[in-house]
Design a protein around this motif. Structure first.
Motif, PDB file in Angstrom:
ATOM      1  N   ARG A  29       0.799  -1.196  -0.091  1.00  0.00           N
ATOM      2  CA  ARG A  29      -0.012   0.143  -0.100  1.00  0.00           C
ATOM      3  C   ARG A  29       0.766   1.335   0.088  1.00  0.00           C
ATOM      4  O   ARG A  29       0.420   2.215  -0.642  1.00  0.00           O
ATOM      5  CB  ARG A  29      -0.986  -0.042   1.356  1.00  0.00           C
ATOM      6  CG  ARG A  29      -1.943   1.248   1.240  1.00  0.00           C
ATOM      7  CD  ARG A  29      -2.770   1.414   2.636  1.00  0.00           C
ATOM      8  NE  ARG A  29      -3.510   0.308   2.528  1.00  0.00           N
ATOM      9  CZ  ARG A  29      -4.461   0.033   3.835  1.00  0.00           C
ATOM     10  NH1 ARG A  29      -4.381   0.795   4.610  1.00  0.00           N
ATOM     11  NH2 ARG A  29      -5.052  -0.800   3.711  1.00  0.00           N
TER      12      ARG A  29
ATOM     13  N   ASP B  30       0.395   4.311  -2.574  1.00  0.00           N
ATOM     14  CA  ASP B  30       0.303   5.707  -1.944  1.00  0.00           C
ATOM     15  C   ASP B  30       1.313   6.589  -2.588  1.00  0.00           C
ATOM     16  O   ASP B  30       1.120   7.809  -2.754  1.00  0.00           O
ATOM     17  CB  ASP B  30       0.145   5.648  -0.642  1.00  0.00           C
ATOM     18  CG  ASP B  30      -1.203   4.885  -0.097  1.00  0.00           C
ATOM     19  OD1 ASP B  30      -1.995   4.538  -0.874  1.00  0.00           O
ATOM     20  OD2 ASP B  30      -1.170   4.523   1.249  1.00  0.00           O
TER      21      ASP B  30
ATOM     22  N   ARG C  16       0.769   7.667  -6.260  1.00  0.00           N
ATOM     23  CA  ARG C  16      -0.171   8.589  -6.036  1.00  0.00           C
ATOM     24  C   ARG C  16       0.380  10.184  -6.155  1.00  0.00           C
ATOM     25  O   ARG C  16      -0.274  11.249  -6.271  1.00  0.00           O
ATOM     26  CB  ARG C  16      -1.321   8.476  -5.558  1.00  0.00           C
ATOM     27  CG  ARG C  16      -2.250   6.967  -6.038  1.00  0.00           C
ATOM     28  CD  ARG C  16      -3.666   6.774  -5.583  1.00  0.00           C
ATOM     29  NE  ARG C  16      -4.287   5.875  -6.185  1.00  0.00           N
ATOM     30  CZ  ARG C  16      -4.066   4.550  -5.923  1.00  0.00           C
ATOM     31  NH1 ARG C  16      -3.482   3.990  -5.113  1.00  0.00           N
ATOM     32  NH2 ARG C  16      -4.885   3.709  -6.632  1.00  0.00           N
ATOM     33  N   GLN C  17       1.211  10.186  -5.269  1.00  0.00           N
ATOM     34  CA  GLN C  17       1.959  11.596  -4.739  1.00  0.00           C
ATOM     35  C   GLN C  17       2.400  12.414  -6.151  1.00  0.00           C
ATOM     36  O   GLN C  17       2.770  13.546  -6.055  1.00  0.00           O
ATOM     37  CB  GLN C  17       2.749  11.615  -3.754  1.00  0.00           C
ATOM     38  CG  GLN C  17       2.316  10.738  -2.399  1.00  0.00           C
ATOM     39  CD  GLN C  17       1.095  11.765  -1.915  1.00  0.00           C
ATOM     40  OE1 GLN C  17       0.935  12.879  -1.885  1.00  0.00           O
ATOM     41  NE2 GLN C  17      -0.030  10.781  -1.513  1.00  0.00           N
TER      42      GLN C  17
END
Length: 420
Positions: free
Chosen positions: A239, A243, A246-247
């Motif tokens: 994860r 995550d 996605r930044q």
């Protein structure tokens, strides 16, 4: 006196002894008191040891088991050793129930027993059967008895195919119908359910809306099985990686959406055959698995043959796994980013490619011998030469930085299988 069983006959014997539910439910009530419950008990076991000469990764039969042969331990008993016990009861001429417990090494609970089967069965007619509860997934030729080593000609099912779908049961219902077409007998199964199993010590694999169709055709010495399955699959692994991607705006979001395994439509299709005229046997399967994620889209297959001489059965086995997608991607474009962001971006790219490298690109050539030393007991010795192709870590787990793909790994296994 020693009895040498063919894979088909051993499978029939083992399944008859272990599941017994279909036989009991379809058995006429004559010979027993009408309405009286009839109980049946049985079990199976495998005591095994495997040795791998690969010291930079662990060999395992499937990703839900730590395996631990190779890097963790040169010899390991956890790859194949297991024991299962089963209790079945026939309530009347239509209703019966089965519970089967299995103890094998898992990622989270060691050898703590788990419920492999627990279902209620209704025999509507001699040909139509309905079950509800925790039931077998009829995906492969050996899908009904893949954990029963005695029913298999080899030490273990080929890891490229059977390890790709380590689930052996689901919580739901199925419908089975037996029908005849000329000289061929058919068993058609429809099933629906869900599954929830530990994927790592800190994450679970969940399959919802698991639905499928399977048909087994038997004509003389030939058996064919075709199966299809679809499910909404989620595995909460990596994860932090997704995550982090996605930044990085749209490009990172597209990568995360493409490869993260969260409620993705997964599909499996398999086709297998067994030809067993008595003195020898040949069998093979091919399957395609597409998880639309870092687990990949891959084609897996094997061929095996053996010859029986008294109580000895030498056999050969060849299996392959091939991805139908790229297993290395450019990832984030970090060329125009500030130094710190570029460094983190390259680390994220590296992490993503490590996940993709775990999609097996692998060949295994094996040879072994089965010795039916006593009724219901079989001793097996098997040698496998496993070759992860360049850039892939194959089916190995716990991979260390020094692992070199493109170099063969030798695995020697010995097991004693029994049913009781």
């Amino acid at each position: 006196m020693t009895v040498n069983l063919s894979p088909k006959r051993a499978a029939v014997a083992a399944v008859t002894m272990l599941s017994c539910c279909a036989a009991l439910a379809g058995e006429p009530a004559g010979g027993a008191d009408e309405g009286a419950s009839r109980w049946n008990f049985g079990g199976f076991g495998t005591l095994g040891a495997a040795r791998s000469n690969g010291d930079q990764a662990d060999f395992t039969a499937n990703v839900l088991s730590p395996g631990a042969a190779g890097y963790s331990h040169q010899w390991s008993a956890t790859v194949d050793s297991r024991v299962g016990v089963r209790a079945g009861v026939t309530l009347d001429s239509h209703w019966s129930a089965v519970v089967q417990l299995l103890s094998e090494r898992t990622l989270t609970n060691g050898y703590a027993p788990t419920v492999q089967w627990a279902y209620l069965q209704y025999q509507a007619t001699p040909d139509l059967t309905m079950r509800a509860g925790r039931i077998t997934l009829p995906l492969f030729l050996a899908g009904d008895y893949r954990k029963v080593g005695y029913a298999l000609p080899w030490v273990r099912p080929p890891v490229e195919l059977y390890g790709a779908i380590p689930l052996s049961s689901s919580d739901g219902a199925d419908l089975s119908y037996r029908w005849q077409s000329g000289d061929a007998s058919n068993l058609t199964q429809l099933f629906y359910g869900r599954a929830d199993v530990p994927a790592t010590p800190g994450a679970r694999a969940q399959a919802h809306g698991l639905a499928g169709l399977s048909n087994t055709t038997t004509a003389g010495a030939l058996t064919l099985r075709a199966s299809m399955l679809r499910a909404d699959l989620s595995v909460d692994i990596a994860r932090a990686l997704f995550d982090g991607l996605r930044q990085y705006g749209d490009q990172g979001g597209e990568l995360a959406d493409r490869y993260e395994l969260r409620a993705k439509h997964a599909y499996v299709a398999t086709l297998g055959f067994t030809y067993d005229p008595g003195r020898w046997f040949a069998m093979g399967e091919i399957g395609r698995f597409n998880a639309r994620s870092y687990l990949g889209d891959k084609t897996v297959a094997y061929l095996s043959a053996g010859y029986r001489h008294r109580d000895l059965t030498p056999y050969l086995l060849y299996s392959v796994s091939r991805p139908n997608m790229q297993t290395s991607v450019a990832g984030l474009d970090v060329g125009q980013l500030p130094a710190r962001q570029a460094l983190v971006g390259r680390q994220l790219n590296s992490g993503l490619n490590q996940l993709l490298a775990a999609i097996p690109r692998q060949d295994t050539a094996g040879a072994g011998v089965r010795w039916d030393l006593h009724p219901n007991y079989a001793l097996k010795l098997q040698y496998d030469r496993i070759m992860p192709q360049q850039g892939s870590t194959g089916t190995f787990i716990n991979v260390q930085p020094g692992f070199r793909s493109g170099h063969p790994v030798a695995v020697v296994s010995v097991v004693l299988d029994c049913v009781f």
